[in-house]
Design an enzyme around this catalytic site. Structure first.
Site, PDB file in Angstrom:
ATOM      1  N   ALA A  67       0.849  -1.199   0.000  1.00 19.98           N
ATOM      2  CA  ALA A  67       0.000   0.000   0.000  1.00 19.98           C
ATOM      3  C   ALA A  67       0.881   1.244   0.000  1.00 19.98           C
ATOM      4  O   ALA A  67       2.102   1.154  -0.172  1.00 19.98           O
ATOM      5  CB  ALA A  67      -0.916  -0.007   1.212  1.00 19.98           C
ATOM      6  N   ASN A  68       0.278   2.394   0.157  1.00 16.74           N
ATOM      7  CA  ASN A  68       1.057   3.633   0.256  1.00 16.74           C
ATOM      8  C   ASN A  68       0.416   4.550   1.287  1.00 16.74           C
ATOM      9  O   ASN A  68      -0.599   4.216   1.882  1.00 16.74           O
ATOM     10  CB  ASN A  68       1.177   4.301  -1.121  1.00 16.74           C
ATOM     11  N   ARG A  69       1.012   5.721   1.468  1.00 12.36           N
ATOM     12  CA  ARG A  69       0.602   6.586   2.586  1.00 12.36           C
ATOM     13  C   ARG A  69      -0.570   7.510   2.277  1.00 12.36           C
ATOM     14  O   ARG A  69      -0.891   8.381   3.070  1.00 12.36           O
ATOM     15  CB  ARG A  69       1.789   7.462   3.009  1.00 12.36           C
TER      16      ARG A  69
ATOM     17  N   ALA B 184      -3.861   7.554  -5.159  1.00 12.00           N
ATOM     18  CA  ALA B 184      -2.467   7.122  -5.287  1.00 12.00           C
ATOM     19  C   ALA B 184      -2.523   5.636  -5.635  1.00 12.00           C
ATOM     20  O   ALA B 184      -2.536   4.775  -4.752  1.00 12.00           O
ATOM     21  CB  ALA B 184      -1.733   7.352  -3.981  1.00 12.00           C
TER      22      ALA B 184
END
Ligand code: CTP
Length: 404
Positions: free
Chosen positions: A209-211, A275
């Protein structure tokens, strides 16, 4: 700007109530008609006489007043306005609003109205962060009540500082003006927004995943909806509440996000703020991957995800009239974003500098962005993600007006 607009201002009992006198003056200066309800505790902080003198109207205070009810009943009072503004909105009135308690004129009007409502909370910092208050705020926002502030700073209690100060009268005024500027500008349009991160599974319990928090994308969906657009928000996992009135499709992976976007077409505008992970695990394991006997790290084989922005931007077919992408960059921000716009064939790119030196952007409440179009570039000063969303929504409405 506010000529002919009718505002019902509900003044509850907080030390910041005095700021409402200034707000009434500014609203009147701009041509608005202001009627005021002063709650019993509100009247402990400002006098009915000052409110009446500044608003040039009778002040309404009592639900059971025969004269008030015969002149203009509470139902009419709440419906004859174009907008209701509760300022200062104390923890008490917010709790009553959240739970449908109607035990005085103010709360009865708030229950009886069929008009939009804004609230400008003001209270001590501890009260603001109390779980009960936070739950109430969330509940009210999920019903479409527009929140202004509160601000951070010194509290009325000596030596205390924190979140809970009433927004300044000029800030409330700007929000009211924006509300009327926004209303109905995108009526009849369908907009598609992507937001949040994507989760790409490795096995049933792990993922890449990402932030991304989804704050910016959700704020954009909220702003476009407030301008009257039928709004579809395709969101990856996010802690942000579903924006009121928006059709939210929850997804996890990039492929699911792509499929949901395709099935939401046709749209007049697409804003890709998500994102999206560029890569997924080619073959996620069916069972939890165990550490093998020799403790060798597993090899993760990646496959490329569909580029949703690039796919939506492809000429022909159901391409939206306007496709807007985002570019999170850490160096040569404008240059990189310009190239990204051309590579992905979208119309506009909103570029932001997410380098640590610039304070980052993930999870924060504000953002410094550049809007890059085919023929111009505009750098917007750092401001809240909500302001960025409002400004972008206005640019979108202006563009559609010019194109029609
Ligand atoms: N985007 C998308 N689908 C993807 C990847 C990105 O829709 N699979 C969109 C994002 O929503 C954003 C824009 O493309 O609007 C830019 O994303 P970014 O990750 O910065 O672009 P990349 O193509 O991945 O370029 P790079 O990571 O090399 O900077």
């Amino acid at each position: 700007m506010l000529n002919g607009k009718r505002i019902l201002l509900i003044i509850a009992g907080g030390i910041a109530a005095y700021k409402c006198l200034e707000l009434i003056r500014r609203l009147k200066e701009r041509g608005a008609t202001v009627r005021c309800i002063l709650t019993k505790s509100g009247a402990e902080f400002v006098t009915p006489l000052s409110v009446a003198a500044l608003s040039e109207h009778k002040v309404y205070q009592d639900l059971f007043s025969l004269t008030d009810e015969s002149e203009i009943g509470h139902i009419r009072l709440s419906r004859e306005a174009d907008l209701l503004v509760v300022a200062p909105a104390t923890a008490n009135i917010l709790a009553k609003m959240a739970h449908g308690i109607a035990d005085d004129l103010a709360t009865t009007c708030l229950m009886a109205t069929d008009k939009p409502v804004m609230m400008a909370p003001a209270m001590n910092g501890r009260m603001w962060s109390h779980e009960a208050n936070q739950e109430n705020i969330q509940r009210l926002e999920s019903r479409g009540i527009i929140r202004i502030g509160p601000n951070t700073g010194e509290m009325a209690e000596r030596g205390e500082a924190g979140v809970g100060r009433l927004a300044e009268p000029m800030e409330i005024l700007v929000e009211i003006e924006n509300f009327f500027r926004f209303a109905n500008r995108l009526n009849g349009k369908h907009v598609l927004v992507t937001s949040g991160p994507t989760y790409e599974p490795i096995d049933p319990v792990r993922f890449i995943a990402n932030r991304s928090s989804g704050k910016q994308g959700h704020a954009i969906a909220r702003a476009l909806h407030r301008m009257g657009a039928a709004t579809t928000l395709v969101s990856g996992p996010s802690a942000e509440p579903d924006p009121f009135g928006v059709n939210v499709i929850h997804v996890e992976t990039a492929q699911q996000m792509f499929d949901a976007c395709k099935s939401a077409l046709p749209a007049d505008v697409a804003v890709c703020a998500a994102a999206v992970a560029d890569w997924r695990i080619k073959q996620p394991a069916a069972g939890k991957i165990k550490k093998n006997a020799k403790n060798k790290p597993p090899q993760l084989v990646l496959a490329e995800n569909p580029d949703i922005l690039a796919q939506l931007s492809k000429p022909g077919g159901q391409r939206p009239l306007l496709v807007v992408g985002f570019a999170a960059e850490t160096e040569n921000v404008i240059e990189q974003a310009r190239m990204k716009r051309e590579r992905k064939q979208c119309d506009w790119i909103v570029a932001n500098d997410v380098s640590e030196a610039n304070g980052g952007a993930f999870g924060t409440d504000d953002n410094a962005v550049h809007l890059i179009t085919a023929d111009h570039e505009d750098s917007w000063p750092r401001s809240s993600k909500v302001s960025v969303a409002n400004k972008l929504a206005l640019c979108i409405a202006d563009h559609l007006d010019a194109a029609s």
